[in-house]
Design a protein around this motif. Structure first.
Motif, mmCIF file in Angstrom:
data_model
loop_
_atom_site.group_PDB
_atom_site.id
_atom_site.type_symbol
_atom_site.label_atom_id
_atom_site.label_comp_id
_atom_site.label_asym_id
_atom_site.label_seq_id
_atom_site.Cartn_x
_atom_site.Cartn_y
_atom_site.Cartn_z
ATOM 1 N N LYS A 1 5.359 -11.243 -7.030
ATOM 2 C CA LYS A 1 4.285 -10.302 -6.719
ATOM 3 C C LYS A 1 4.842 -8.894 -6.601
ATOM 4 O O LYS A 1 5.938 -8.691 -6.080
ATOM 5 C CB LYS A 1 3.607 -10.703 -5.416
ATOM 6 N N PHE A 2 4.071 -7.944 -7.079
ATOM 7 C CA PHE A 2 4.393 -6.525 -6.954
ATOM 8 C C PHE A 2 3.263 -5.877 -6.167
ATOM 9 O O PHE A 2 2.107 -5.973 -6.565
ATOM 10 C CB PHE A 2 4.508 -5.867 -8.333
ATOM 11 N N ILE A 3 3.603 -5.266 -5.053
ATOM 12 C CA ILE A 3 2.629 -4.591 -4.211
ATOM 13 C C ILE A 3 2.958 -3.107 -4.243
ATOM 14 O O ILE A 3 4.103 -2.713 -3.994
ATOM 15 C CB ILE A 3 2.680 -5.105 -2.754
ATOM 16 N N VAL A 4 1.957 -2.292 -4.550
ATOM 17 C CA VAL A 4 2.122 -0.844 -4.619
ATOM 18 C C VAL A 4 1.203 -0.217 -3.585
ATOM 19 O O VAL A 4 -0.001 -0.480 -3.578
ATOM 20 C CB VAL A 4 1.782 -0.313 -6.030
ATOM 21 N N VAL A 5 1.784 0.604 -2.711
ATOM 22 C CA VAL A 5 1.023 1.304 -1.682
ATOM 23 C C VAL A 5 1.015 2.780 -2.053
ATOM 24 O O VAL A 5 2.069 3.387 -2.243
ATOM 25 C CB VAL A 5 1.649 1.109 -0.284
ATOM 26 N N ILE A 6 -0.185 3.348 -2.153
ATOM 27 C CA ILE A 6 -0.360 4.740 -2.570
ATOM 28 C C ILE A 6 -1.118 5.487 -1.482
ATOM 29 O O ILE A 6 -2.022 4.927 -0.859
ATOM 30 C CB ILE A 6 -1.131 4.803 -3.902
ATOM 31 N N ASP A 7 -0.764 6.742 -1.288
ATOM 32 C CA ASP A 7 -1.489 7.579 -0.326
ATOM 33 C C ASP A 7 -2.937 7.730 -0.768
ATOM 34 O O ASP A 7 -3.218 8.004 -1.933
ATOM 35 C CB ASP A 7 -0.854 8.962 -0.222
ATOM 36 N N SER A 8 -3.860 7.582 0.167
ATOM 37 C CA SER A 8 -5.284 7.757 -0.138
ATOM 38 C C SER A 8 -5.611 9.194 -0.510
ATOM 39 O O SER A 8 -6.589 9.451 -1.203
ATOM 40 C CB SER A 8 -6.138 7.344 1.058
ATOM 41 N N SER A 9 -4.791 10.113 -0.060
ATOM 42 C CA SER A 9 -5.049 11.522 -0.353
ATOM 43 C C SER A 9 -4.736 11.881 -1.803
ATOM 44 O O SER A 9 -5.117 12.949 -2.271
ATOM 45 C CB SER A 9 -4.212 12.406 0.580
ATOM 46 N N ASN A 10 -4.101 10.992 -2.542
ATOM 47 C CA ASN A 10 -3.762 11.240 -3.941
ATOM 48 C C ASN A 10 -4.982 10.955 -4.809
ATOM 49 O O ASN A 10 -5.164 9.858 -5.321
ATOM 50 C CB ASN A 10 -2.576 10.369 -4.360
ATOM 51 N N VAL A 11 -5.831 11.961 -4.988
ATOM 52 C CA VAL A 11 -7.060 11.782 -5.765
ATOM 53 C C VAL A 11 -6.820 11.948 -7.265
ATOM 54 O O VAL A 11 -7.685 11.633 -8.069
ATOM 55 C CB VAL A 11 -8.171 12.749 -5.291
ATOM 56 N N ALA A 12 -5.644 12.451 -7.639
ATOM 57 C CA ALA A 12 -5.350 12.651 -9.051
ATOM 58 C C ALA A 12 -5.038 11.336 -9.764
ATOM 59 O O ALA A 12 -5.141 11.250 -10.977
ATOM 60 C CB ALA A 12 -4.176 13.621 -9.213
ATOM 61 N N LEU A 13 -4.677 10.321 -9.011
ATOM 62 C CA LEU A 13 -4.321 9.032 -9.588
ATOM 63 C C LEU A 13 -5.567 8.190 -9.804
ATOM 64 O O LEU A 13 -6.298 7.896 -8.875
ATOM 65 C CB LEU A 13 -3.353 8.312 -8.642
ATOM 66 N N ARG A 14 -5.816 7.815 -11.068
ATOM 67 C CA ARG A 14 -6.999 7.024 -11.396
ATOM 68 C C ARG A 14 -6.655 5.553 -11.525
ATOM 69 O O ARG A 14 -5.501 5.176 -11.653
ATOM 70 C CB ARG A 14 -7.598 7.543 -12.705
ATOM 71 N N GLU A 15 -7.679 4.730 -11.510
ATOM 72 C CA GLU A 15 -7.515 3.265 -11.548
ATOM 73 C C GLU A 15 -6.730 2.812 -12.789
ATOM 74 O O GLU A 15 -5.868 1.954 -12.686
ATOM 75 C CB GLU A 15 -8.891 2.611 -11.527
ATOM 76 N N ASN A 16 -7.005 3.396 -13.950
ATOM 77 C CA ASN A 16 -6.296 2.976 -15.163
ATOM 78 C C ASN A 16 -4.821 3.361 -15.123
ATOM 79 O O ASN A 16 -3.991 2.694 -15.722
ATOM 80 C CB ASN A 16 -6.978 3.501 -16.424
ATOM 81 N N GLU A 17 -4.475 4.431 -14.404
ATOM 82 C CA GLU A 17 -3.076 4.809 -14.249
ATOM 83 C C GLU A 17 -2.353 3.835 -13.321
ATOM 84 O O GLU A 17 -1.194 3.507 -13.527
ATOM 85 C CB GLU A 17 -2.962 6.231 -13.726
#
Length: 109
Positions: free
Chosen positions: A77-93
């Motif tokens: 399993k690969f788990i990626v945690v991203i800051d919620s404030s990062n609005v530039a990152l889209r679902e497809n990315e």
């Protein structure tokens, strides 16, 4: 990206890395909580080993983070945690993020 975790098929952490050492323990907690969601998604048929789709999608979100999951056909399993404030990152990315990770992980000794 805040945190990346590679979790073995027995749910033991194999690799953990973070860009924010001050929140490392909190991020590890989120990763362990996400494993329950990963197991649940695998049991209901999404992400079964026969599936060619690695991406499990958004596992859950908190006030400060979004947690995404991926699972290989060998149950790594690969788990990626991203800051919620990062609005530039889209679902497809996010979906494209781990495409190189399994190949890199498999090629390493």
């Amino acid at each position: 990206m805040s945190f990346v975790a590679v979790i073995g098929k027995d749910n033991a952490p194999m690799y953990l890395t973070t860009s924010d050492m001050e929140q490392e323990l909190d991020l590890q907690y989120h990763v362990h909580a996400a494993l329950d969601v990963v197991e649940e998604k695998c049991l209901i048929g999404k992400g079964v080993p026969e599936s060619k789709e690695l991406y499990l999608g958004l596992l859950y979100s908190t006030e400060n983070h979004k947690i995404y999951g991926f699972v290989t056909n060998s149950r790594v399993k690969f788990i990626v945690v991203i800051d919620s404030s990062n609005v530039a990152l889209r679902e497809n990315e996010v979906r494209a993020m781990p495409s190189a990770i399994p190949f890199t992980f498999r090629a390493s000794p």
